[in-house]
Design a protein around this motif. Structure first.
Motif, PDB file in Angstrom:
ATOM      1  N   ASN A   7       3.667  13.005  -4.492  1.00 27.79           N
ATOM      2  CA  ASN A   7       2.493  11.929  -4.571  1.00 27.79           C
ATOM      3  C   ASN A   7       2.088  11.603  -3.242  1.00 27.79           C
ATOM      4  O   ASN A   7       0.807  11.396  -3.214  1.00 27.79           O
ATOM      5  N   TYR A   8       2.855  11.398  -2.306  1.00 29.46           N
ATOM      6  CA  TYR A   8       2.356  11.157  -0.902  1.00 29.46           C
ATOM      7  C   TYR A   8       1.571  12.795  -0.349  1.00 29.46           C
ATOM      8  O   TYR A   8       0.571  12.631   0.292  1.00 29.46           O
ATOM      9  N   ARG A  61     -13.608   8.736  -5.013  1.00 32.13           N
ATOM     10  CA  ARG A  61     -12.635   8.127  -5.772  1.00 32.13           C
ATOM     11  C   ARG A  61     -13.058   6.908  -6.137  1.00 32.13           C
ATOM     12  O   ARG A  61     -13.681   5.968  -5.482  1.00 32.13           O
ATOM     13  N   ASP A 104     -11.061  12.339  -2.068  1.00 33.49           N
ATOM     14  CA  ASP A 104     -11.012  10.939  -2.315  1.00 33.49           C
ATOM     15  C   ASP A 104     -12.209  10.165  -1.989  1.00 33.49           C
ATOM     16  O   ASP A 104     -12.322   8.912  -2.087  1.00 33.49           O
ATOM     17  N   ARG A 121       2.879   5.938  -5.991  1.00 31.96           N
ATOM     18  CA  ARG A 121       2.840   6.082  -7.590  1.00 31.96           C
ATOM     19  C   ARG A 121       3.839   5.843  -8.579  1.00 31.96           C
ATOM     20  O   ARG A 121       4.249   6.891  -9.195  1.00 31.96           O
ATOM     21  N   GLY A 172      -6.971  13.343   0.837  1.00 28.16           N
ATOM     22  CA  GLY A 172      -7.792  12.556   1.831  1.00 28.16           C
ATOM     23  C   GLY A 172      -8.143  13.444   2.882  1.00 28.16           C
ATOM     24  O   GLY A 172      -9.417  13.197   3.327  1.00 28.16           O
ATOM     25  N   ARG A 185      -6.609   5.235  -1.624  1.00 27.80           N
ATOM     26  CA  ARG A 185      -5.523   5.992  -1.101  1.00 27.80           C
ATOM     27  C   ARG A 185      -5.042   5.700   0.507  1.00 27.80           C
ATOM     28  O   ARG A 185      -5.986   5.445   1.183  1.00 27.80           O
ATOM     29  N   GLY A 210       1.320   3.912  -2.923  1.00 30.96           N
ATOM     30  CA  GLY A 210       1.137   5.427  -2.556  1.00 30.96           C
ATOM     31  C   GLY A 210       1.972   6.405  -3.184  1.00 30.96           C
ATOM     32  O   GLY A 210       1.771   7.428  -3.338  1.00 30.96           O
ATOM     33  N   ASP A 247      -1.791  12.453  -1.811  1.00 29.07           N
ATOM     34  CA  ASP A 247      -2.605  11.489  -0.910  1.00 29.07           C
ATOM     35  C   ASP A 247      -3.154  12.196   0.119  1.00 29.07           C
ATOM     36  O   ASP A 247      -4.255  12.024   0.756  1.00 29.07           O
ATOM     37  N   ASN A 299       0.680  -1.118   0.012  1.00 28.04           N
ATOM     38  CA  ASN A 299       0.011   0.280  -0.188  1.00 28.04           C
ATOM     39  C   ASN A 299       0.880   1.282   0.188  1.00 28.04           C
ATOM     40  O   ASN A 299       0.541   2.265  -0.569  1.00 28.04           O
TER      41      ASN A 299
END
Length: 296
Positions: free
Chosen positions: A63-64, A79, A76, A19, A71, A84, A17, A67, A13
């Motif tokens: 990217n994080y 989504r 999301d 990506r 979030g 995420r 995250g 997220d 995961n």
């Protein structure tokens, strides 16, 4: 898993995250810039690797950060697709934020080493601006990614700045080729964001996320994508008579043309997932082959 037992977040995961499929967008401009630096007889492997580290760490960091920001905003919640880290509710948002800050810190550290080696002190300011741009894409009270400006910033930082910056890190020679190559790579980065947001138009609309795709609409976004993946081939057309290696760049169309066909014919968001993958790999191939063409 026993009935009623809550799902667990695993290392997969966390890797998700990051990506990793977006990392070609970080590699492509550095590869193009390195090739131009080689053409100018100024290529430095250590400086190129440091520029690559900055780009990759910055990409993972953003990217994080996305997220985390998406979030906590609840974006999301609408989504469709893999959950995420923050939006799933299974990870403490502070942990995701800390991870983003760690990667931003790694990017800053690699950049600092590059500055000390090259003595290009003004890169410190450029690096700070890049980190701030990465954070405010979806972070802060008024993220520019929610205002339809994401594509502009992606073009600037993952096209022009990353390509020209890689060259300038290694030489003080002013060269227009770096700007042209940076524009081509930047357009591919924009294309990836356009098709991602095209796919998410229904959910982003529900979440109040006014991306460029939401503002332009489905049909115009498809046209913009096609323009972004075809316009970069003006570079091999322009430089072809001067650099024989530019013929290799045309092979990127093997990835681009199927993506264009899918974008034209796709009727569901799921069909666009393959386009994201094809465009990302096309961006990498384009950056590498442009770099090779200039270098040799």
């Amino acid at each position: 898993m026993a009935s009623g037992e809550p799902p667990r977040i695993t290392w997969r995961n966390w890797v998700g995250g990051a990506r990793l499929r977006t990392l070609p967008l970080a590699v492509a401009p550095v590869a193009a810039g390195a090739g131009i630096a080689h053409m100018l007889q100024a290529f430095s492997l250590p400086l190129t690797l440091l520029a690559l580290a900055v780009a990759v760490f910055l990409q993972i960091g953003v990217n994080y950060a996305n997220d985390y920001s998406d979030g906590i905003r609840g974006t999301d919640d609408f989504r469709v697709g893999p959950a995420r880290l923050t939006g799933s509710g299974l990870v403490n948002p502070k942990k995701v934020l800390t991870t983003a800050l760690v990667f931003f810190g790694l990017a800053a550290l690699a950049g600092l080493v590059a500055v000390l080696m090259s003595e290009r002190w003004w890169f410190l300011a450029l690096g700070a601006v890049a980190i701030l741009a990465a954070w405010f894409y979806t972070g802060g009270k008024k993220p520019y990614g929610y205002a339809g400006l994401g594509e502009v910033m992606v073009f600037i930082f993952f096209g022009l700045v990353a390509t020209v910056g890689t060259v300038w890190l290694q030489t003080e020679v002013q060269n227009q080729d770096a700007w042209v190559a940076g524009a081509g790579v930047g357009l591919f980065a924009v294309a990836v964001l356009v098709v991602n947001n095209l796919r998410d138009i229904p959910t982003d609309t529900l979440a109040g996320k006014r991306t460029l795709a939401v503002r332009m609409g489905d049909r115009a976004s498809r046209s913009l994508y096609i323009l972004c993946v075809l316009l970069p081939f003006a570079l091999p057309l322009l430089y072809g008579p001067l650099l024989s290696g530019m013929i290799l760049v045309w092979f990127v169309l093997v990835l681009v043309l199927p993506a264009v066909i899918i974008v034209i014919t796709a009727k569901t968001p799921r069909e666009l997932i393959l386009v994201l993958q094809l465009t990302s790999f096309a961006a990498l191939a384009y950056g590498v082959l442009v770099g090779v063409a200039f270098a040799f």
